[in-house]
Design an enzyme around this catalytic site. Structure first.
Site, PDB file in Angstrom:
ATOM      1  N   CYS A   1      41.907  47.492  42.032  1.00 31.92           N
ATOM      2  CA  CYS A   1      41.278  46.243  41.577  1.00 31.92           C
ATOM      3  C   CYS A   1      40.050  45.914  42.411  1.00 31.92           C
ATOM      4  O   CYS A   1      40.113  45.882  43.641  1.00 31.92           O
ATOM      5  CB  CYS A   1      42.295  45.112  41.663  1.00 31.92           C
ATOM      6  SG  CYS A   1      41.626  43.495  41.255  1.00 31.92           S
TER       7      CYS A   1
ATOM      8  N   CYS B   1      40.795  37.891  46.865  1.00 30.09           N
ATOM      9  CA  CYS B   1      42.252  37.987  46.738  1.00 30.09           C
ATOM     10  C   CYS B   1      42.774  38.741  47.944  1.00 30.09           C
ATOM     11  O   CYS B   1      42.152  39.694  48.405  1.00 30.09           O
ATOM     12  CB  CYS B   1      42.629  38.719  45.452  1.00 30.09           C
ATOM     13  SG  CYS B   1      44.415  38.865  45.217  1.00 30.09           S
TER      14      CYS B   1
ATOM     15  N   CYS C   1      39.335  40.985  32.688  1.00 31.93           N
ATOM     16  CA  CYS C   1      40.125  40.290  33.699  1.00 31.93           C
ATOM     17  C   CYS C   1      40.431  41.255  34.832  1.00 31.93           C
ATOM     18  O   CYS C   1      40.750  42.408  34.604  1.00 31.93           O
ATOM     19  CB  CYS C   1      41.412  39.781  33.079  1.00 31.93           C
ATOM     20  SG  CYS C   1      41.146  38.324  32.087  1.00 31.93           S
TER      21      CYS C   1
ATOM     22  N   CYS D   1      45.277  45.262  45.960  1.00 32.85           N
ATOM     23  CA  CYS D   1      45.697  46.321  45.033  1.00 32.85           C
ATOM     24  C   CYS D   1      44.593  47.377  44.986  1.00 32.85           C
ATOM     25  O   CYS D   1      43.406  47.036  44.899  1.00 32.85           O
ATOM     26  CB  CYS D   1      45.946  45.746  43.647  1.00 32.85           C
ATOM     27  SG  CYS D   1      47.194  44.450  43.673  1.00 32.85           S
TER      28      CYS D   1
ATOM     29  N   GLU E   1      34.013  33.207  39.020  1.00 35.48           N
ATOM     30  CA  GLU E   1      33.704  33.645  37.670  1.00 35.48           C
ATOM     31  C   GLU E   1      34.839  33.326  36.704  1.00 35.48           C
ATOM     32  O   GLU E   1      36.006  33.340  37.072  1.00 35.48           O
ATOM     33  CB  GLU E   1      33.436  35.158  37.657  1.00 35.48           C
ATOM     34  CG  GLU E   1      32.126  35.490  38.341  1.00 35.48           C
ATOM     35  CD  GLU E   1      31.911  36.998  38.507  1.00 35.48           C
ATOM     36  OE1 GLU E   1      30.749  37.399  38.595  1.00 35.48           O
ATOM     37  OE2 GLU E   1      32.896  37.748  38.537  1.00 35.48           O
TER      38      GLU E   1
ATOM     39  N   CYS F   1      39.785  33.127  30.636  1.00 38.68           N
ATOM     40  CA  CYS F   1      40.405  33.742  31.814  1.00 38.68           C
ATOM     41  C   CYS F   1      39.815  33.069  33.057  1.00 38.68           C
ATOM     42  O   CYS F   1      38.610  33.170  33.309  1.00 38.68           O
ATOM     43  CB  CYS F   1      40.089  35.234  31.778  1.00 38.68           C
ATOM     44  SG  CYS F   1      40.697  36.133  33.205  1.00 38.68           S
TER      45      CYS F   1
HETATM   46  N1  SAH Z   1      46.353  38.530  40.740  1.00 42.93           N
HETATM   47  C1  SAH Z   1      47.041  38.368  39.513  1.00 42.93           C
HETATM   48  C2  SAH Z   1      46.174  37.819  38.408  1.00 42.93           C
HETATM   49  C3  SAH Z   1      44.804  38.405  38.285  1.00 42.93           C
HETATM   50  S1  SAH Z   1      44.649  40.198  38.338  1.00 42.93           S
HETATM   51  C4  SAH Z   1      47.685  39.671  39.076  1.00 42.93           C
HETATM   52  O1  SAH Z   1      47.465  40.688  39.715  1.00 42.93           O
HETATM   53  O2  SAH Z   1      48.434  39.643  38.121  1.00 42.93           O
HETATM   54  C5  SAH Z   1      43.989  40.535  36.820  1.00 42.93           C
HETATM   55  C6  SAH Z   1      44.553  41.669  35.973  1.00 42.93           C
HETATM   56  O3  SAH Z   1      43.545  42.677  35.839  1.00 42.93           O
HETATM   57  C7  SAH Z   1      45.792  42.343  36.508  1.00 42.93           C
HETATM   58  O4  SAH Z   1      46.723  42.459  35.457  1.00 42.93           O
HETATM   59  C8  SAH Z   1      45.296  43.690  36.930  1.00 42.93           C
HETATM   60  O5  SAH Z   1      46.327  44.605  36.804  1.00 42.93           O
HETATM   61  C9  SAH Z   1      44.103  43.948  36.001  1.00 42.93           C
HETATM   62  N2  SAH Z   1      43.107  44.872  36.523  1.00 42.93           N
HETATM   63  C10 SAH Z   1      42.591  44.900  37.754  1.00 42.93           C
HETATM   64  N3  SAH Z   1      41.745  45.941  37.909  1.00 42.93           N
HETATM   65  C11 SAH Z   1      41.726  46.620  36.718  1.00 42.93           C
HETATM   66  C12 SAH Z   1      41.067  47.788  36.246  1.00 42.93           C
HETATM   67  N4  SAH Z   1      40.249  48.488  37.007  1.00 42.93           N
HETATM   68  N5  SAH Z   1      41.280  48.179  34.968  1.00 42.93           N
HETATM   69  C13 SAH Z   1      42.107  47.468  34.167  1.00 42.93           C
HETATM   70  N6  SAH Z   1      42.759  46.352  34.560  1.00 42.93           N
HETATM   71  C14 SAH Z   1      42.579  45.928  35.829  1.00 42.93           C
HETATM   72 FE1  SF4 Z   2      44.605  40.451  43.541  1.00 44.25          FE
HETATM   73 FE2  SF4 Z   2      43.500  42.235  41.892  1.00 44.25          FE
HETATM   74 FE3  SF4 Z   2      45.928  42.687  42.869  1.00 44.25          FE
HETATM   75 FE4  SF4 Z   2      45.569  40.734  41.044  1.00 44.25          FE
HETATM   76  S1  SF4 Z   2      45.299  42.918  40.720  1.00 44.25           S
HETATM   77  S2  SF4 Z   2      46.766  40.620  42.958  1.00 44.25           S
HETATM   78  S3  SF4 Z   2      43.512  40.014  41.646  1.00 44.25           S
HETATM   79  S4  SF4 Z   2      44.033  42.535  44.070  1.00 44.25           S
END
Ligand code: SAH
Ligand code: SF4
Length: 358
Positions: free
Chosen positions: A124, A117, A335, A121, A96, A110
């Protein structure tokens, strides 16, 4: 093996690799510039349309190479104008890409760098799926090519699905393609790579190529960050901040720190205070992102007062702190909110384990 397995996808080749490829065919260097223009500026995917190349050359290269392209399978449009594109990959997995309209009529795209991944986290959605596979350079670049056919793309953020630094080689090739002066010619200042904090790869990136760096920070103590972002157990905050201090920056450039505010987890005044300390001596700006609640997580968004108080604490101490609204929330296109459809997950074969074999 069928014939396409042996063909080179030109969109996998950085500009230098394209020159090498053509030299291997006995062709001059400037042919690479012509081909870059056809592929990226004119969106051509068929060699027969490259009319400034001799017909014999076009036939010869079409025996050895292809030019892949993406067509969106679906486009979802959010009430705020955000568009989420779903692209189907050769192996039936999908990826996506989100086009976000910004103030002043500019668009930010984006893009994703992996299917799933490995970083896990806890807040996420993407992280809950594990890693299915890396995207190739062409699959990264094709997201941009496909969207640019119909929309202007002013800035690019590598902030979709995946951890870009866990797929460093392909990401570097893709950046080189985006920067190619005869192709899209994006200046490095228009491209931002976001990482969860893979320290050795961050330092390598800084040595190899120019790009804006964003760090998903999200916590101010190792205790909390270990829980939110398991990568912190390998590279704790002290190492991460040290790597940020070493990252090469142009005079007016800053590192962006993304900080998702989660109620009762990382949104206190004590956190704000620790954040100011952590950022001491770093040219930083902070993006505050109120946690976007989703069914896969029990975390909650802080109340409005806590968000404001956190931001005010930073602003009062001369830290640029911008509050980011989650765009496209109604189509879960923010994102990091990108989610594989269940069908694709079922199609996916064995998952690669998180950080092994690196
Ligand atoms: N993996 C890389 C790039 C993509 S993650 C990273 O972690 O930086 C995309 C972004 O979305 C990250 O900054 C993450 O902190 C944010 N994100 C993920 N889940 C989210 C949520 N539930 N609410 C708000 N931001 C979120
Ligand atoms: Fe992966 Fe989501 Fe963590 Fe970014 S925030 S490193 S996409 S698990």
């Amino acid at each position: 093996m069928n014939q396409t397995d042996q063909l080179v996808d030109l969109k996998n080749l950085s500009p230098d690799a394209l020159v090498d490829f053509l030299e291997g065919m006995g062709k001059e260097k400037f042919r690479a510039d012509q081909i870059l223009r056809w592929i990226y500026l004119r969106g051509v995917t068929d060699f027969s349309e490259m009319t400034d190349l001799a017909k014999s050359f076009r036939e010869e290269i079409s025996q050895r190479a292809i030019i892949s392209f993406f067509t969106p399978e679906t486009i979802e449009i959010s009430s705020d104008g955000t568009r989420k594109f779903l692209f189907r990959l050769c192996d039936k997995r999908s990826v996506e890409t989100v086009l976000i309209p910004m103030e002043g009529g500019r668009n930010t795209l984006c893009i994703s760098t992996q299917v799933g991944c490995a970083m896990q986290c806890s807040f996420c959605l993407t992280g809950t799926f594990g890693l299915e596979r890396n995207l190739t350079a062409s699959e990264i670049v094709n997201q941009v090519c496909a969207v640019r056919k119909d929309y202007s793309v002013d800035n690019i953020v590598l902030m979709g699905m995946g951890e870009p630094l866990h797929n460093l080689e392909n990401v570097v090739s893709a950046l080189k393609i985006l920067y190619a002066s005869k192709g899209f010619d994006y200046g490095p200042r228009r491209v931002t790579l976001s990482t969860s904090g893979l320290v050795p790869e961050m330092l390598e990136l800084g040595q190899r190529i120019k790009v804006n760096l964003a760090i998903s920070l999200n916590a101010t103590t190792d205790e909390v960050r270990d829980e939110l972002m398991p990568v912190n157990r390998r590279y704790p905050l002290s190492e991460l901040m040290q790597a940020c201090r070493q990252f090469p920056l142009a005079p007016s450039q800053r590192i962006t720190f993304e900080y998702i505010l989660i109620r009762g987890v990382n949104d206190s005044q004590a956190d704000a205070k620790r954040l100011v300390k952590l950022l001491h001596g770093i040219k930083a700006k902070v993006n505050l992102i109120p946690f976007n609640e989703h069914a896969g997580s029990a975390f909650q968004t802080p109340d409005e007062n806590a968000i404001r108080a956190f931001q005010t604490y930073l602003l009062d101490r001369q830290i640029v702190a911008i509050r980011r609204a989650g765009k496209g929330l109604d189509i879960s296109a923010a994102c990091g909110q990108l989610k594989e459809k269940l069908e694709n997950k079922l199609l996916g074969s064995g998952k690669e384990s998180s950080l092994q074999g690196k």
